[in-house]
Design an enzyme around this catalytic site. Structure first.
Site, short mmCIF file in Angstrom:
data_model
loop_
_atom_site.label_atom_id
_atom_site.label_comp_id
_atom_site.label_asym_id
_atom_site.label_seq_id
_atom_site.Cartn_x
_atom_site.Cartn_y
_atom_site.Cartn_z
N CYS A 87 47.08 79.04 2.30
CA CYS A 87 45.57 78.95 1.95
C CYS A 87 45.15 79.89 0.75
O CYS A 87 46.04 80.79 0.25
CB CYS A 87 44.81 79.57 3.08
SG CYS A 87 45.23 78.71 4.49
N ARG A 89 49.32 76.73 -4.15
CA ARG A 89 49.63 77.55 -2.99
C ARG A 89 49.98 76.55 -1.88
O ARG A 89 50.69 76.78 -0.87
CB ARG A 89 49.03 78.41 -2.54
CG ARG A 89 48.69 79.40 -3.55
CD ARG A 89 47.32 80.27 -3.26
NE ARG A 89 47.50 80.86 -2.17
CZ ARG A 89 48.05 82.36 -2.17
NH1 ARG A 89 48.56 82.74 -3.12
NH2 ARG A 89 48.07 82.80 -0.72
N TRP A 100 45.67 75.49 4.22
CA TRP A 100 46.89 74.71 4.67
C TRP A 100 46.92 74.98 6.23
O TRP A 100 47.35 75.98 6.78
CB TRP A 100 48.00 75.36 3.95
CG TRP A 100 49.55 74.89 4.01
CD1 TRP A 100 49.78 73.93 3.05
CD2 TRP A 100 50.56 75.32 5.00
NE1 TRP A 100 51.02 73.62 3.43
CE2 TRP A 100 51.76 74.60 4.53
CE3 TRP A 100 50.65 76.37 5.89
CZ2 TRP A 100 52.70 74.63 5.13
CZ3 TRP A 100 51.63 76.29 6.47
CH2 TRP A 100 53.22 75.34 6.17
N ASN A 142 42.69 83.38 5.00
CA ASN A 142 44.09 83.38 4.65
C ASN A 142 44.82 84.04 5.75
O ASN A 142 44.60 85.15 5.64
CB ASN A 142 44.42 83.48 3.23
CG ASN A 142 45.95 83.24 2.82
OD1 ASN A 142 46.65 82.74 3.76
ND2 ASN A 142 46.38 83.88 1.67
N GLY A 143 45.87 83.55 6.33
CA GLY A 143 46.76 84.10 7.32
C GLY A 143 46.59 83.61 8.65
O GLY A 143 46.22 82.65 8.89
N GLU A 170 71.42 75.53 -3.95
CA GLU A 170 70.04 75.56 -4.60
C GLU A 170 69.75 73.98 -5.22
O GLU A 170 68.54 73.66 -5.11
CB GLU A 170 69.95 76.80 -5.71
CG GLU A 170 68.70 76.72 -6.71
CD GLU A 170 67.39 76.72 -5.98
OE1 GLU A 170 67.37 77.26 -4.75
OE2 GLU A 170 66.40 76.63 -6.51
N LYS A 227 66.56 71.99 -4.21
CA LYS A 227 65.55 71.43 -5.10
C LYS A 227 65.26 69.96 -4.96
O LYS A 227 64.45 69.29 -4.85
CB LYS A 227 65.87 71.61 -6.44
CG LYS A 227 65.96 72.96 -7.25
CD LYS A 227 64.41 73.22 -7.15
CE LYS A 227 64.02 74.14 -6.35
NZ LYS A 227 63.99 75.29 -6.16
N GLU A 275 63.42 69.01 -1.54
CA GLU A 275 62.05 69.59 -1.61
C GLU A 275 61.16 68.70 -2.41
O GLU A 275 60.10 68.44 -1.94
CB GLU A 275 62.05 70.90 -2.46
CG GLU A 275 62.20 72.28 -1.66
CD GLU A 275 61.88 73.49 -2.46
OE1 GLU A 275 62.84 73.61 -3.77
OE2 GLU A 275 61.19 74.06 -2.17
N HIS A 317 87.33 69.61 6.21
CA HIS A 317 87.03 69.85 7.68
C HIS A 317 85.69 69.34 8.33
O HIS A 317 85.17 69.97 9.21
CB HIS A 317 86.55 71.55 7.86
CG HIS A 317 87.93 72.44 7.27
ND1 HIS A 317 89.02 72.62 7.64
CD2 HIS A 317 88.23 72.74 6.05
CE1 HIS A 317 89.84 73.16 6.98
NE2 HIS A 317 89.50 73.35 5.89
N LYS A 331 53.49 77.26 -1.55
CA LYS A 331 53.79 78.09 -2.57
C LYS A 331 54.40 79.40 -1.90
O LYS A 331 55.46 79.82 -2.42
CB LYS A 331 53.18 78.29 -3.70
CG LYS A 331 53.71 78.97 -4.76
CD LYS A 331 55.03 78.46 -5.58
CE LYS A 331 55.82 79.33 -6.62
NZ LYS A 331 56.98 78.55 -7.02
O1 M6R Z 1 57.94 83.86 -2.44
P1 M6R Z 1 59.37 83.74 -2.14
O2 M6R Z 1 60.41 83.97 -3.28
O3 M6R Z 1 59.60 84.93 -1.07
O4 M6R Z 1 59.53 82.56 -1.41
C1 M6R Z 1 60.65 82.17 -0.67
C2 M6R Z 1 60.74 80.70 -0.36
O5 M6R Z 1 59.57 80.27 0.19
C3 M6R Z 1 60.60 79.75 -1.71
O6 M6R Z 1 61.87 80.16 -2.60
C4 M6R Z 1 60.93 78.21 -1.30
O7 M6R Z 1 62.00 78.04 -0.75
C5 M6R Z 1 60.58 77.56 -2.75
N1 M6R Z 1 59.85 76.31 -2.35
C6 M6R Z 1 61.99 76.92 -3.35
O8 M6R Z 1 61.40 76.33 -4.33
#
Ligand code: M6R
Length: 608
Positions: free
Chosen positions: A2, A27, A74, A100-101, A481, A485, A488, A504, A603
């Protein structure tokens, strides 16, 4: 997660709140709302969906007033709906709250408040807050918020307005980010700095349990005992443009292109030829570094992948054993920690709930903690013993790119810093590695030029449902990574495997037409990787390879190749990730996905 904004001043609050919320869209959110005091009454407009819906409602039915709060939600407790959107109010709508939280004890509080006659209209945890404030309200909003928060468990950043005191905004944070913007005769609260940057560069970075009382005459801060506190004003030096798209179609593409710059920024004044690595916010002595017997690198998502590269680098350069943990696992696995354990937490936002909890767990057991984070004054930076800021600037796209790049730079800086202090490498070798590092931003520029090859490959492959990323050593870390990506932002299922692991099990999934992205940038593992590529080719896979210039012979084995400029194998992650980011970007664009705000993702993940 949020986003919160609040305004008090002489201007109309409505457009300022909506503009502030638009800067927090990154966010992640599924509904939005504002509450504004109009002629001593609180008027609320809120709805499910994008900010555009809220703007539409506000333009049909404007609210006039100079004081208000706003929110992007959110969903955690209760589905995304108009009813569950914030702000939430007490029954007679004299108190309005954005939050937020997560209020962890909301069920008990709800039961208790219900027994006192309070009625709930939403499924949210947040709704207990306006009722609690109402319960404690005796003519002083600040005192009522203090009393209410003393009953709340969990994490919160809240903003509160009250029609009985129509000249105030009260706010507080605990384990959720909140800043105060100090303008000229106007004041703001926000979950993040970009929300206020169009109005002011002067902010207070709040600590947990610090209360804010904003009136048109100024801002007063209090601790939880109600005593006034003084705080230094933090002056934001980065530009508001840094949080705008600057001509790119998406923030993600802009941020991918910023990588050479942010690599330079993160090295500046730290990595210099002829000088020791200089880290102003890491105060460890030579002796303390010598005494480290184990390093835990702990993080989530992309930051965790940067940690895996960190393991290879720190072990190689400084010869200290490193374990890498996913934060949500570390905190519950009773790890072996003592005073000679060093924890490095990596977090772009510095607010990730699991990472913060892991940090606290390690500290409580005596470990020293270095925070690698992108956000000055974030929770992890405040709770760690030492800090290494990544200078990536604000990262708006949900998918992390430039922050990852700077996290990698941070891993190399820490590796070299420990190597220098432990004497594990000769001075000449360290100078050679520093020179290589300093040349990397230029090589990253080169990698960005491969856009067209990548785009072409993406346009031929984006419709596939599954893909594989293969690599060995550091290439395996980057493959993970690349795979994250792709998942996501393009929603294509993909898996990353260590080349040697193929036989394996996973090789059973390779069939005619399966897409494999193979990283073959490690000189000493090149031949082994080529053998793995042959294994999948023989079974019909279509392979895109990433190799260093000089390895053109790989073309005999694969379908397409992207060449990276020649570089010491230790540093290839900083380059090889770039085509992978571009690939996921172009695949997502081809599929028509919402690149900057992928579905279901936020985010900053400030809840467990
Ligand atoms: O703010 P942070 O680096 O702690 O966030 C960690 C993950 O939530 C963040 O890297 C997430 O995996 C991203 N969406 C990756 O693109």
């Amino acid at each position: 997660m949020c986003g919160i904004v609040g305004y008090i001043g002489k201007r109309q609050a409505s457009p300022i709140l909506v503009e502030g919320l638009s800067k927090l869209e990154y966010r992640g959110y599924d509904s939005a709302g504002v509450a504004i005091i109009e002629e001593d009454e609180i008027k609320t407009t809120k709805c499910k969906g994008r900010l555009l819906n809220l703007e539409g409602k506000l333009s049909n039915d404007p609210i006039k007033g100079n004081i208000g709060i706003g929110h992007t939600r959110w969903a955690t407790h209760g589905e995304p709906s108009d009813k569950n959107s914030h702000p939430h109010s007490n029954e007679n709508e004299s108190i309005s709250v954005v939050h937020n939280g997560i209020i962890e004890n909301y069920l008990q509080l709800r039961e208790w408040l219900t027994s006192k006659g309070y009625k709930f209209v939403s499924e949210t945890d947040t709704e207990v807050i306006p009722h609690l404030v109402d319960y404690y309200y005796k003519g002083d909003l600040l005192k009522a918020v203090m009393a209410a928060t003393s009953k709340m468990e969990g994490s919160y950043a809240i903003g509160v307005v009250c029609s009985k005191e129509p000249d105030k905004v009260v706010a507080v944070r605990k384990d959720s980010p909140l800043i105060v913007g100090i303008g000229e005769d106007e004041y703001f609260i926000a979950s993040d700095i970009p929300a206020v940057l169009n109005h002011t560069r002067n902010v207070y970075l709040l600590n947990d349990k610090e209360f804010v009382l904003m009136t048109k005459d100024g801002v007063k801060l209090f601790n939880e005992d109600g005593e006034g506190i003084n705080k230094e004003v933090y002056h934001v030096t980065w530009n508001a443009d840094a949080a705008e798209k600057g001509g790119y179609e998406h923030f993600m593409l802009k941020e991918i292109h910023e990588q050479p710059k942010v690599m330079r920024d993160t090295m500046t004044s730290r990595v210099m030829l002829g000088k020791n690595i200089t880290l102003d916010d890491i105060k460890m002595t030579k002796e303390e570094i010598h005494n480290i017997n184990k390093v835990y690198i702990v993080a989530c998502g992309t930051a965790y992948h940067a940690g895996i590269v960190g393991k290879y680098v720190i072990e190689k350069l400084a010869r200290i054993p490193v374990e890498v943990d996913i934060a949500s696992e570390f905190r519950y696995r009773n790890p072996i920690v003592d005073k000679n354990t060093l924890m490095i937490v990596i977090s772009q936002s510095g607010e990730t709930a699991d990472t913060l909890a892991a940090l606290r767990e390690a500290k409580s057991q005596g470990a020293r903690v270095i925070a690698v984070t992108n956000v000055v004054g974030s929770s992890v930076s405040r709770e760690a013993d030492d800090i290494l800021y990544t200078w990536a600037g604000p990262e708006i796209a949900v998918a992390s790119t430039k922050a990852y790049e700077t996290q990698l730079v941070a891993m190399y800086i820490i590796g070299l810093f420990f190597a220098e202090n432990k004497g594990t490498l000769s001075k000449e070798k360290i100078e050679e590695l520093k020179a290589e590092m300093l040349a990397l931003p230029e090589k990253a520029e080169e990698c960005l030029k491969h856009k067209e090859v990548v785009q072409k490959f993406a346009s031929k492959t984006y419709m596939h449902k599954d893909m594989f990323f293969l690599g060995r050593g550091l290439d395996y870390a980057v493959a993970m990574e690349g795979s994250l990506k792709l998942k996501e932002i393009s929603y294509i299922h993909s898996e990353a495997y260590a080349g040697g692991e193929l036989k394996h099990g996973p090789i059973a999934l390779i069939e005619k037409g399966t897409i494999v992205i193979a990283l073959a940038t490690q000189e000493d593992l090149f031949e082994k990787m080529v053998s793995n590529i042959k294994e999948v080719k023989t079974r019909g896979a279509k392979v895109l390879a990433l190799a260093l210039e000089g390895h053109e012979d790989i073309e005999k084995t694969v379908d397409s190749t992207i060449y990276l400029p020649k570089v010491n194998s230790l540093f290839t992650p900083l380059l090889s990730v770039i085509p992978l980011q571009l690939y996921s970007y172009y695949a997502a664009v081809q599929k028509g996905c919402d690149v900057d705000k992928p579905r279901n993702l936020a985010k900053s993940v400030t809840v467990e």
